[in-house]
Design an enzyme around this catalytic site. Structure first.
Site, PDB file in Angstrom:
ATOM      1  N   LYS A 140       6.290  -2.082   1.162  1.00 16.82           N
ATOM      2  CA  LYS A 140       5.251  -2.397   2.325  1.00 16.82           C
ATOM      3  C   LYS A 140       4.675  -1.162   2.628  1.00 16.82           C
ATOM      4  O   LYS A 140       5.139  -0.345   3.432  1.00 16.82           O
ATOM      5  CB  LYS A 140       5.954  -3.093   3.493  1.00 16.82           C
ATOM      6  CG  LYS A 140       5.267  -3.211   4.904  1.00 16.82           C
ATOM      7  CD  LYS A 140       6.095  -4.011   5.897  1.00 16.82           C
ATOM      8  CE  LYS A 140       5.163  -4.118   7.060  1.00 16.82           C
ATOM      9  NZ  LYS A 140       5.613  -5.275   7.946  1.00 16.82           N
ATOM     10  N   GLU A 168       9.674  -0.095   3.294  1.00 17.50           N
ATOM     11  CA  GLU A 168       8.520   0.204   4.080  1.00 17.50           C
ATOM     12  C   GLU A 168       8.400   1.955   4.482  1.00 17.50           C
ATOM     13  O   GLU A 168       8.946   2.159   5.467  1.00 17.50           O
ATOM     14  CB  GLU A 168       8.324  -0.469   5.483  1.00 17.50           C
ATOM     15  CG  GLU A 168       7.137  -0.215   6.469  1.00 17.50           C
ATOM     16  CD  GLU A 168       7.096  -0.788   7.793  1.00 17.50           C
ATOM     17  OE1 GLU A 168       7.957  -1.766   8.072  1.00 17.50           O
ATOM     18  OE2 GLU A 168       5.894  -0.922   8.395  1.00 17.50           O
TER      19      GLU A 168
HETATM   20  P1  13P Z   1       2.024  -3.629  12.107  1.00 14.79           P
HETATM   21  O1  13P Z   1       1.320  -4.358  10.969  1.00 14.79           O
HETATM   22  O2  13P Z   1       1.688  -3.875  13.532  1.00 14.79           O
HETATM   23  O3  13P Z   1       1.869  -2.216  11.496  1.00 14.79           O
HETATM   24  O4  13P Z   1       3.413  -3.963  11.987  1.00 14.79           O
HETATM   25  C1  13P Z   1       4.205  -4.356  10.782  1.00 14.79           C
HETATM   26  C2  13P Z   1       5.836  -3.942  10.854  1.00 14.79           C
HETATM   27  O5  13P Z   1       6.368  -4.466  10.537  1.00 14.79           O
HETATM   28  C3  13P Z   1       6.104  -2.392  10.970  1.00 14.79           C
HETATM   29  O6  13P Z   1       7.320  -2.314  10.985  1.00 14.79           O
END
Ligand code: 13P
Length: 342
Positions: free
Chosen positions: A219, A177
């Protein structure tokens, strides 16, 4: 052999019509969320809130996996089942956040790096034993005057790649991510450029560290106008820009993109996902791994009151169903009205 197993978990996480619930808020973040509904962040309240989410009947139809936090993976339901077991019984795959949060990057004012590599190999082995099948690490890239720097992006990419390699070694599917924040007054064009640059560098590092792309998920953030940008892009523009950006830099070997919601409202996040799934063919599943966009209506309905649990679960079921429809490009505004009668 191991990689085949990981590949099959990765594919299950992006199975048609399903996506991930990110419920891995760290202690400071969950405190903020609970405070917003006037509930103190005690261990008991955090447990009760998460139990409400995880025991929602039928959630497994729309939710493939849940990302847990260190405290949460060790907690149990009131009837004594571990959360891991409760999720598995609903057909949901348990996962775990393994980074230790962001810290200011020394010598790089306004930029952050993510901590958590020290001792990670041992922590991953323990989480695997506790039942996790996938892991998540979040890097944060901010847009501002003269930032992000290449130095910050490269350092975060290196950390993501080392985490991803260790996760696969531990038989956990890494969810990578690199979040380019929507905070700021930048245009969608600038968000596009920074997202493209970031993902390009991240995939270079992943390849240098020999991460098996078929056995991981990305992500990413959607490509958006900055929150304070006076010119806000339309739903169609966001969908088109996001896919154009992803096509330039995400290898086809990656099975799926599980978008974060990152401060969009729950409706915006669903609309954007829906619009992307209505556009042209892409080599990856386009799914979700939403935190706030799945939980905002649940918190609002629950408010810490045990008599509201059924309403809170209805709100979660409804939001998950809307996002499930968005995975097929079949979400409609009318679905929002169904909430009241669900
Ligand atoms: P959000 O969808 O609230 O951005 O959170 C996703 C997430 O796992 C952030 O690390």
């Amino acid at each position: 052999m191991k990689s085949e197993n990981l590949e099959s978990v990765a594919r299950k996480l992006v199975a048609p019509g399903k996506g991930i619930l990110a419920a891995d808020e760290s202690l400071p973040t969950i405190e903020k969320r609970l405070k917003s509904i006037g509930v103190p962040s005690t261990e008991q309240n955090r447990r009760t809130y998460r139990e409400t989410l995880f025991t929602t009947a039928g959630a497994g139809e729309f939710i493939s996996g849940v990302i847990l936090f260190d405290e949460t993976i060790r907690q149990k339901t009131r009837d004594g089942r571990t959360f891991v077991k409760a999720l598995e019984q609903e057909g949901i795959i348990p996962g775990i956040k393994v980074d230790k949060g962001t810290k200011p990057m020394a010598n790089f004012p306004g930029e952050k790096i993510t901590e958590g590599l020290d001792g990670l190999r041992e922590r991953l082995a323990e989480y695997r034993q506790l039942g996790a099948r996938f892991a998540k690490w979040r890097a944060v890239i901010s847009i501002g005057e003269k930032i992000p720097t290449r130095g910050c992006i490269e350092t975060n990419a290196e950390l993501l790649a080392r985490y991803a390699a260790l996760s696969q070694e531990a038989n956990l599917v890494p969810i990578v991510e690199p979040e380019v924040l929507m905070d700021g007054s930048h245009t969608i064009k600038r968000h596009f450029e920074v997202t493209e640059q970031t993902l390009g560098i991240v995939f270079h590092s992943l390849s240098e560290h020999r991460v098996v792309l078929e056995a991981m998920l990305l992500k990413p953030n959607m490509v958006l106008s900055g929150k304070d940008c006076p010119q806000q892009a339309s739903v169609q523009e966001v969908a088109a820009a996001t896919l154009r950006c992803m096509k330039r830099v995400v290898p086809a070997a990656v099975p799926g993109l599980v978008f974060l919601s990152g401060g969009q409202t729950d409706l915006q996040a669903t609309e954007h996902l829906n619009a992307m799934n209505r556009l042209d063919h892409v080599p990856w599943e386009l799914s979700f791994s939403f935190g706030r966009a799945l939980q905002a209506p649940v918190l609002k309905a629950w408010k810490g009151d045990p008599t509201n649990v059924a309403d809170a679960q209805r709100a979660f079921h409804h939001r998950a169903r809307c996002n499930s429809k968005a995975r097929f490009g079949k979400y409609t505004e009318e679905m929002e009205a169904e909430k009241a009668v669900a």
